[in-house]
Design an enzyme around this catalytic site. Structure first.
Site, PDB file in Angstrom:
ATOM      1  N   GLY A   1       0.795  -1.225   0.000  1.00 39.39           N
ATOM      2  CA  GLY A   1       0.000   0.000   0.000  1.00 39.39           C
ATOM      3  C   GLY A   1       0.822   1.266   0.000  1.00 39.39           C
ATOM      4  O   GLY A   1       0.494   2.237  -0.695  1.00 39.39           O
ATOM      5  N   THR A   2       1.908   1.294   0.772  1.00 36.43           N
ATOM      6  CA  THR A   2       2.733   2.509   0.843  1.00 36.43           C
ATOM      7  C   THR A   2       3.343   2.842  -0.514  1.00 36.43           C
ATOM      8  O   THR A   2       3.250   3.978  -0.991  1.00 36.43           O
ATOM      9  CB  THR A   2       3.838   2.341   1.902  1.00 36.43           C
ATOM     10  OG1 THR A   2       3.232   2.326   3.204  1.00 36.43           O
ATOM     11  CG2 THR A   2       4.841   3.476   1.838  1.00 36.43           C
TER      12      THR A   2
ATOM     13  N   GLN B   1      -7.850  -0.072   3.115  1.00 38.01           N
ATOM     14  CA  GLN B   1      -8.713  -0.552   4.201  1.00 38.01           C
ATOM     15  C   GLN B   1     -10.065  -1.071   3.709  1.00 38.01           C
ATOM     16  O   GLN B   1     -10.735  -1.798   4.436  1.00 38.01           O
ATOM     17  CB  GLN B   1      -8.948   0.556   5.227  1.00 38.01           C
ATOM     18  CG  GLN B   1      -7.790   0.787   6.176  1.00 38.01           C
ATOM     19  CD  GLN B   1      -7.508  -0.399   7.085  1.00 38.01           C
ATOM     20  OE1 GLN B   1      -8.361  -1.235   7.335  1.00 38.01           O
ATOM     21  NE2 GLN B   1      -6.282  -0.478   7.584  1.00 38.01           N
TER      22      GLN B   1
ATOM     23  N   SER C   1      -3.645  -3.317  -1.162  1.00 40.40           N
ATOM     24  CA  SER C   1      -2.583  -4.034  -0.466  1.00 40.40           C
ATOM     25  C   SER C   1      -3.014  -5.464  -0.185  1.00 40.40           C
ATOM     26  O   SER C   1      -4.180  -5.733   0.103  1.00 40.40           O
ATOM     27  CB  SER C   1      -2.223  -3.326   0.845  1.00 40.40           C
ATOM     28  OG  SER C   1      -1.181  -4.004   1.509  1.00 40.40           O
TER      29      SER C   1
ATOM     30  N   CYS D   1       3.825   7.713  19.190  1.00 42.02           N
ATOM     31  CA  CYS D   1       4.744   7.778  20.326  1.00 42.02           C
ATOM     32  C   CYS D   1       5.944   8.646  19.979  1.00 42.02           C
ATOM     33  O   CYS D   1       6.528   8.512  18.910  1.00 42.02           O
ATOM     34  CB  CYS D   1       5.199   6.370  20.711  1.00 42.02           C
ATOM     35  SG  CYS D   1       6.226   6.311  22.179  1.00 42.02           S
TER      36      CYS D   1
END
Length: 395
Positions: free
Chosen positions: A69-70, A177, A197, A325
């Site tokens: 997908g990327t 998705q 993907s 994060c």
């Protein structure tokens, strides 16, 4: 282990694994080679191209296989922009896109393109009015995800494509998705390009595809290459593509039944949340926006999402969090910011996503863990203090 993070990735299905093994052993020729071994591999490759195109209602000549997908997002966007007139160097995308789209947008800015990141309305939707406020004469391409990976919100792609085409603007959509989860017909959606993907549909990792409507012009990102009609460099991964195709055909054959199962599981989970009086609320307003039934993006109030995820992991349950994060602090995701959630809400975000074999009994165990956390309140903490600390770090 109970796995409830299927929006992140899926295990390879037996059908795809068998195809991968057989092709790796029996059809190992390079599809570009002129000898018989290469010819057999090329035959498999073209067969898969036809099958994937049929699944999305497209033409085989518009399918280009990639590493996932990327890469699909990167190559689709850059190839389409390369094919546009030099006066059309304005690119629009949304604040809720996958990180690969944002990375591509940053790359484009570094190479002289004008990029606009648009925000959705209060329900997480992109509307014609929002587009109208940002379109310019030099706008050439817009990229809008088919559905969000954190909230499951489905964008009105069909309406938006019609609006853009009336103004001579191309539309690319990241459908990673939604592929295999809800019906996709490129003609009905009206998209000019689509990213797919394999590992989201029980195929192997490292495989994906781009669909570009055959009449849409594009120019290669990498010059003077021949693989995939110049779209992507490198020896084509025929075994992986074959396994991807086998997985896609399987999940499409089950899709209608799986949608019903996911809707039932979603209803059961949300009903149990209410029955147990747990402080969990959905991130998306489902009365205003249609959502993928297998994704439940929600807030577990009074608890940091990262903490809830780790506590579930201690109980051998895999869920995820939308928080990013950074140096030990957890900042709000781009999607939560776009939905105008407070930092406190964003820090409490978690995501549960169902797969082919998810059961109500598995959800009961997750609910039991949630209930134990809430009753013990051992995860409560001063979220305001964390937010202030995060703010100091960003400053």
């Amino acid at each position: 282990m109970i796995y409830l993070d299927f929006a992140a990735t899926t295990p390879i299905c037996e059908e795809a694994l068998n195809v991968y093994q057989k092709l790796s052993m029996d059809m190992y020729g390079n599809a570009s080679s002129l000898h018989d071994a290469g010819g057999k591999a090329k035959h498999i490759l073209e067969y898969c191209r036809e099958k994937i195109a049929n699944i999305i209602g497209g033409e085989a000549s518009g399918i280009y296989f990639t590493s996932g997908g990327t890469e699909s997002n990167f190559l689709a966007i850059q190839s389409l922009l390369n094919g546009l007139p030099k006066a059309k160097r304005h690119f629009i995308t949304t604040a809720m896109e996958h990180q690969s789209i944002h990375s591509c947008a940053a790359f484009l800015e570094q190479h002289g393109f004008d990029v606009t990141i648009i925000e959705p309305d209060e329900y997480g939707l992109i509307t014609e009015e929002i587009l109208a406020a940002h379109i310019r004469p030099e706008t050439g391409l817009v990229s809008i995800q088919h559905a969000n990976s954190e909230t499951g919100i489905i964008q009105p792609i069909q309406r938006l494509s019609s609006y853009l085409h009336n103004r001579g603007i191309l539309l690319h959509s990241d459908a990673v998705q939604t592929f295999g989860k809800i019906p996709i017909d490129t003609e009905e959606l009206g998209v000019d390009a689509l990213s797919l993907s394999s590992h989201k549909v029980y195929g192997p990792k490292g495989v994906g595809a781009v669909y570009i409507r055959p009449n849409v012009p594009w120019k290669p990102v990498y010059p003077l290459i021949t693989h995939e009609h110049g779209f992507r460099a490198g020896t084509v991964n025929v075994p992986g593509i074959g396994a991807f195709t086998a997985a896609a055909e399987l999940i499409i054959s089950e899709m209608e039944k799986q949608i019903s199962r996911n809707e039932a599981l979603r209803t059961y989970f949300l009903d149990q949340i209410r029955i147990r009086s747990l402080p969990v609320t959905l991130a998306a307003d489902t009365s205003q926006a249609e959502c993928l039934p297998h994704i439940i993006g929600c807030f577990f109030h009074s608890f940091e999402g990262q903490y809830v995820m780790l506590e579930c992991n201690r109980s051998n349950i895999c869920i995820s969090t939308g928080s990013a994060c950074s140096a030990g602090y957890h900042g709000p995701s781009a999607t939560m910011k776009a939905l105008r959630k407070t930092e406190q809400e964003a820090l409490q975000f978690i995501r549960i996503s169902f797969g082919r074999h998810t059961t109500a009994e598995q959800l009961d165990k997750l609910l039991h863990t949630f209930t134990a956390l809430w009753e013990q309140k051992k995860g409560e903490f001063d979220i305001d203090r964390r937010i202030k600390a995060y703010g100091r770090q960003q400053a």
